[in-house]
Write an enzyme that holds these catalytic residues in place. Structure first.
Site, PDB file in Angstrom:
ATOM      1  N   ILE A   1      41.265  51.328  54.822  1.00  0.00           N
ATOM      2  CA  ILE A   1      42.002  50.448  55.491  1.00  0.00           C
ATOM      3  C   ILE A   1      41.175  48.910  55.297  1.00  0.00           C
ATOM      4  CG2 ILE A   1      43.201  49.406  57.536  1.00  0.00           C
ATOM      5  CD1 ILE A   1      44.460  51.814  56.531  1.00  0.00           C
ATOM      6  N   GLY A   2      39.918  48.988  55.614  1.00  0.00           N
ATOM      7  CA  GLY A   2      39.207  47.866  55.163  1.00  0.00           C
ATOM      8  C   GLY A   2      37.811  47.752  56.355  1.00  0.00           C
TER       9      GLY A   2
ATOM     10  N   LYS B   1      26.213  52.109  59.324  1.00  0.00           N
ATOM     11  CA  LYS B   1      27.315  53.134  59.027  1.00  0.00           C
ATOM     12  C   LYS B   1      26.822  54.513  59.211  1.00  0.00           C
ATOM     13  CE  LYS B   1      31.412  54.509  56.218  1.00  0.00           C
ATOM     14  NZ  LYS B   1      32.431  53.823  57.114  1.00  0.00           N
TER      15      LYS B   1
ATOM     16  N   GLY C   1      32.392  52.814  62.129  1.00  0.00           N
ATOM     17  CA  GLY C   1      32.638  54.234  62.414  1.00  0.00           C
ATOM     18  C   GLY C   1      32.888  54.955  60.815  1.00  0.00           C
TER      19      GLY C   1
END
Length: 220
Positions: free
Chosen positions: A14-15, A38, A119
């Protein structure tokens, strides 16, 4: 006082990393110090580090994609492009959610003007057989930046994610509508509709190749 966010999404691709790196670059352009992580990444190819989410985060931080830097930003790396629990299982492993949380809590205490934890996958993606990204978000306690798409169907996905976060008492700092460039619906119409349905949440629109200026309210 440090600004801290957990960046999550309604799904994969999604980005999230686009938003993470845009925020990093914007903050650094304002001479702000930044720490970004991350912790969990799947679909990771160690032969193509520069093109990975981890590599993009390191590039935004102005750091080389060395083995040491990659291990610091993303300690849990899996080759299969699957949900983390499935990607770990494919390698005969399981994710240590307590260790992920411990790292996240330590990161959120770092001495930086901006601290970001990105996430993996969407809000409800499984980390192991019992816990999801949402459990991680709740335990970490940082305000959430929810990244959503502009594709047909995104409104339902967005509202579902918002309801899941609200049900667990998570503070949503903002929704960022990330332009895909492939949507069949007007970006401005999607942005307005999401804002209408999620009011009074702050909704920001981030167009591709437009820089991160639209995210400036998150650094105020």
């Amino acid at each position: 006082m440090a600004i801290k966010y957990f960046i999550t999404s309604t799904g994969t691709g999604i980005g999230k990393t686009y938003v993470t790196t845009a925020l990093i670059r914007l903050a650094r352009s304002k001479n702000m110090s930044v720490a970004a992580y991350k912790p969990v990444i799947s679909g990771f190819d160690k032969q193509e580090i520069a093109g990975s989410d981890t590599g993009e985060i390191l590039a935004a931080l102005g750091e080389a994609p060395t083995e040491e830097n990659v291990a610091r930003v993303s300690p849990w790396r899996f080759a299969a492009p699957l949900a983390p629990n499935m990607a770990a299982r494919a390698e005969g492993k399981t994710l240590d959610c307590d260790a992920i949380l411990s790292l996240s809590l330590s990161a959120l205490q770092e001495n930086a003007d901006l601290v970001l934890i990105e996430g993996v996958g969407g809000v409800m993606v499984p980390l192991d057989d019992k816990k999801t990204v949402l459990d991680w978000i709740v335990a970490a306690g940082a305000p959430v930046v929810l990244v959503v798409g502009d594709y047909l169907g995104t409104i339902s996905h967005t509202l579902t994610a918002v309801e899941a976060l609200r049900a667990r008492g998570v503070k949503i700092a903002a929704l960022v509508v990330s332009e895909s460039g492939e949507a069949t619906v007007s970006f401005d119409d999607t942005l307005a509709e999401i804002a209408r349905w999620t009011a009074p949440l702050r909704v920001l629109g981030l167009r591709r190749d437009a820089g991160g200026d639209a995210l400036a309210p998150l650094l105020a």
